[in-house]
Design a protein around this motif. Structure first.
Motif, PDB file in Angstrom:
ATOM      1  N   GLY A  61      65.070  62.011  25.816  1.00 24.37           N
ATOM      2  CA  GLY A  61      65.217  63.055  26.808  1.00 24.37           C
ATOM      3  C   GLY A  61      64.496  62.655  28.079  1.00 24.37           C
ATOM      4  O   GLY A  61      64.139  61.486  28.280  1.00 24.37           O
ATOM      5  N   GLN A  62      64.231  63.630  28.934  1.00 21.13           N
ATOM      6  CA  GLN A  62      63.622  63.345  30.232  1.00 21.13           C
ATOM      7  C   GLN A  62      62.241  62.708  30.101  1.00 21.13           C
ATOM      8  O   GLN A  62      61.943  61.704  30.755  1.00 21.13           O
ATOM      9  CB  GLN A  62      63.519  64.633  31.049  1.00 21.13           C
ATOM     10  N   ASP A  63      61.388  63.295  29.240  1.00 19.64           N
ATOM     11  CA  ASP A  63      60.031  62.754  29.083  1.00 19.64           C
ATOM     12  C   ASP A  63      60.056  61.347  28.502  1.00 19.64           C
ATOM     13  O   ASP A  63      59.284  60.469  28.915  1.00 19.64           O
ATOM     14  CB  ASP A  63      59.192  63.670  28.183  1.00 19.64           C
ATOM     15  N   GLU A  64      60.941  61.134  27.535  1.00 22.15           N
ATOM     16  CA  GLU A  64      61.033  59.820  26.895  1.00 22.15           C
ATOM     17  C   GLU A  64      61.547  58.768  27.880  1.00 22.15           C
ATOM     18  O   GLU A  64      61.078  57.625  27.911  1.00 22.15           O
ATOM     19  CB  GLU A  64      61.958  59.909  25.673  1.00 22.15           C
ATOM     20  N   ASP A  65      62.530  59.159  28.706  1.00 22.69           N
ATOM     21  CA  ASP A  65      63.085  58.249  29.699  1.00 22.69           C
ATOM     22  C   ASP A  65      62.027  57.823  30.718  1.00 22.69           C
ATOM     23  O   ASP A  65      61.992  56.682  31.164  1.00 22.69           O
ATOM     24  CB  ASP A  65      64.255  58.942  30.414  1.00 22.69           C
ATOM     25  N   ARG A  66      61.132  58.736  31.066  1.00 19.27           N
ATOM     26  CA  ARG A  66      60.071  58.423  32.030  1.00 19.27           C
ATOM     27  C   ARG A  66      59.013  57.507  31.438  1.00 19.27           C
ATOM     28  O   ARG A  66      58.481  56.617  32.111  1.00 19.27           O
ATOM     29  CB  ARG A  66      59.407  59.715  32.516  1.00 19.27           C
ATOM     30  N   GLN A  67      58.683  57.748  30.148  1.00 20.87           N
ATOM     31  CA  GLN A  67      57.568  57.021  29.536  1.00 20.87           C
ATOM     32  C   GLN A  67      57.985  55.801  28.722  1.00 20.87           C
ATOM     33  O   GLN A  67      57.153  54.951  28.401  1.00 20.87           O
ATOM     34  CB  GLN A  67      56.769  57.975  28.636  1.00 20.87           C
ATOM     35  N   GLY A  68      59.246  55.740  28.333  1.00 19.36           N
ATOM     36  CA  GLY A  68      59.696  54.645  27.486  1.00 19.36           C
ATOM     37  C   GLY A  68      59.255  54.775  26.043  1.00 19.36           C
ATOM     38  O   GLY A  68      59.238  53.788  25.293  1.00 19.36           O
ATOM     39  N   LEU A  69      58.901  55.997  25.630  1.00 17.34           N
ATOM     40  CA  LEU A  69      58.424  56.265  24.268  1.00 17.34           C
ATOM     41  C   LEU A  69      59.284  57.334  23.615  1.00 17.34           C
ATOM     42  O   LEU A  69      59.718  58.283  24.278  1.00 17.34           O
ATOM     43  CB  LEU A  69      56.966  56.735  24.294  1.00 17.34           C
ATOM     44  N   ALA A  70      59.525  57.193  22.314  1.00 20.03           N
ATOM     45  CA  ALA A  70      60.357  58.153  21.584  1.00 20.03           C
ATOM     46  C   ALA A  70      59.569  59.409  21.218  1.00 20.03           C
ATOM     47  O   ALA A  70      58.398  59.332  20.835  1.00 20.03           O
ATOM     48  CB  ALA A  70      60.908  57.509  20.315  1.00 20.03           C
ATOM     49  N   PHE A  71      60.217  60.558  21.347  1.00 17.02           N
ATOM     50  CA  PHE A  71      59.675  61.841  20.897  1.00 17.02           C
ATOM     51  C   PHE A  71      58.292  62.137  21.488  1.00 17.02           C
ATOM     52  O   PHE A  71      57.308  62.276  20.776  1.00 17.02           O
ATOM     53  CB  PHE A  71      59.626  61.886  19.362  1.00 17.02           C
ATOM     54  N   VAL A  72      58.249  62.251  22.809  1.00 18.66           N
ATOM     55  CA  VAL A  72      56.990  62.611  23.476  1.00 18.66           C
ATOM     56  C   VAL A  72      57.083  63.938  24.229  1.00 18.66           C
ATOM     57  O   VAL A  72      56.103  64.389  24.812  1.00 18.66           O
ATOM     58  CB  VAL A  72      56.516  61.494  24.437  1.00 18.66           C
ATOM     59  N   GLY A  73      58.258  64.580  24.221  1.00 17.76           N
ATOM     60  CA  GLY A  73      58.413  65.888  24.843  1.00 17.76           C
ATOM     61  C   GLY A  73      58.091  67.009  23.862  1.00 17.76           C
ATOM     62  O   GLY A  73      57.338  66.821  22.902  1.00 17.76           O
ATOM     63  N   ARG A  74      58.655  68.190  24.102  1.00 16.20           N
ATOM     64  CA  ARG A  74      58.378  69.349  23.244  1.00 16.20           C
ATOM     65  C   ARG A  74      58.826  69.102  21.806  1.00 16.20           C
ATOM     66  O   ARG A  74      58.116  69.442  20.859  1.00 16.20           O
ATOM     67  CB  ARG A  74      59.080  70.597  23.794  1.00 16.20           C
ATOM     68  N   ALA A  75      60.007  68.519  21.648  1.00 15.03           N
ATOM     69  CA  ALA A  75      60.476  68.211  20.291  1.00 15.03           C
ATOM     70  C   ALA A  75      59.557  67.189  19.623  1.00 15.03           C
ATOM     71  O   ALA A  75      59.293  67.265  18.418  1.00 15.03           O
ATOM     72  CB  ALA A  75      61.916  67.696  20.327  1.00 15.03           C
ATOM     73  N   GLY A  76      59.069  66.240  20.420  1.00 12.77           N
ATOM     74  CA  GLY A  76      58.141  65.253  19.886  1.00 12.77           C
ATOM     75  C   GLY A  76      56.834  65.864  19.449  1.00 12.77           C
ATOM     76  O   GLY A  76      56.245  65.456  18.444  1.00 12.77           O
ATOM     77  N   ALA A  77      56.366  66.871  20.196  1.00 12.18           N
ATOM     78  CA  ALA A  77      55.129  67.548  19.812  1.00 12.18           C
ATOM     79  C   ALA A  77      55.296  68.266  18.478  1.00 12.18           C
ATOM     80  O   ALA A  77      54.387  68.248  17.632  1.00 12.18           O
ATOM     81  CB  ALA A  77      54.712  68.532  20.906  1.00 12.18           C
TER      82      ALA A  77
END
Length: 216
Positions: A61-77
Motif C-alpha cells: 500500500g502507500q506506506d509500504e511503497d514509501r518505505q520499501g517494507l511489507a506490512f508497515v501501515g495500519r494492516a501491518g500494525a
C-alpha cells in the motif's frame, strides 16, 4: 500435531539471506508489468531468512511503497499484534506479498486496488523463488489475492481455515488484516476466526497456542 524442528544452521541462514538479497535486487530492476512505472520503491518482503512461518499478503500500500517494507501501515500494525499474540516477533517470521509494487486505480497512486491476474502472474516467479530460499514450515496466505496467486483458488470466506499445500508445504488461508480493520478490528467474530487459524498454524509447527487474548 508436529514437533518443533531443529533450528537451521548459521550456514543455512546465511545462504538463504544471500539468495533473498539476490531476489530483492532482481525485483528492484523488474519491468515485467505496468506497476513499475508508478512505484516509489519495490517491496520484496522482510524477516528471518529461514522462518517456520511465511505470511503472504496481496501487495504494498502507500506506506509500504514509501518505505520499501511489507506490512508497515495500519494492516501491518494489526498483523504485528497478531504475530506477538502468537508468542512470536516479526523478526522470527518472514512477511511478503504476491506482487512487489503498489497497485492503484488507473495507476494514479491514489486509491489502492487488488492486483490483476496478469500482474500476479508476472510477479509470482519472485515469490516462488523466495519460498524456495526461505523453506518455511508453514505458509499463511492473507486474503483472496494471495490464495489465488499461489494456488489459483478463489473464495477466502469459503476456504479460510482449511489446510492446503503449496509444493509440499502446508498452507493456511485466512483473512487479510485490512479486511478485519474494515469490519471492526481486533475484537470481532472475524478476528477470532483468524486467531483460530493462527492457533492451528502454531500447533502444526509444534508450538502450544497461548490463551485466547485480544492483541495489544
Amino acid at each position: 500435531v508436529s514437533t518443533p524442528s531443529p533450528q537451521p544452521s548459521e550456514a543455512d541462514v546465511e545462504t538463504a539471506r544471500v539468495r533473498l538479497a539476490e531476489i530483492a535486487a532482481e525485483i528492484a530492476d523488474c519491468r515485467k508489468c505496468p506497476l513499475h512505472r508508478t512505484r516509489t520503491k519495490t517491496v520484496p518482503g522482510q524477516g528471518f531468512p529461514r522462518p517456520e512461518i511465511l505470511f503472504v499478503g496481496e501487495g504494498p500500500g502507500q506506506d509500504e511503497d514509501r518505505q520499501g517494507l511489507a506490512f508497515v501501515g495500519r494492516a501491518g500494525a494489526l498483523l504485528t499484534r497478531m504475530i506477538v499474540a502468537m508468542g512470536l516477533t516479526r523478526d522470527e517470521v518472514f512477511i511478503a506479498n504476491v506482487v512487489k509494487c503498489r497497485a492503484t486505480e488507473n495507476y494514479e497512486m491514489v486509491k489502492d486496488r487488488a492486483p490483476t491476474l496478469d500482474e500476479m502472474r508476472a510477479c509470482l516467479p519472485y515469490l516462488r523463488a523466495q519460498i524456495a530460499a526461505l523453506r518455511p514450515r508453514v505458509i499463511v496466505t492473507l486474503g483472496n489475492a494471495a490464495l489465488e496467486g499461489l494456488l489459483g483458488l478463489k473464495g477466502i470466506t469459503r476456504l479460510r481455515g482449511q489446510w492446503r499445500e503449496y509444493e509440499g508445504i502446508p498452507l493456511m488461508p485466512t483473512y487479510h488484516p485490512s479486511f478485519l480493520l474494515r469490519g471492526g478490528g481486533d475484537d470481532t467474530a472475524r478476528y477470532w476466526e483468524v486467531w483460530d487459524d493462527l492457533c492451528a498454524v502454531l500447533r502444526r509447527i509444534g508450538r502450544e497456542p497461548p490463551p485466547r487474548t485480544r492483541p495489544r
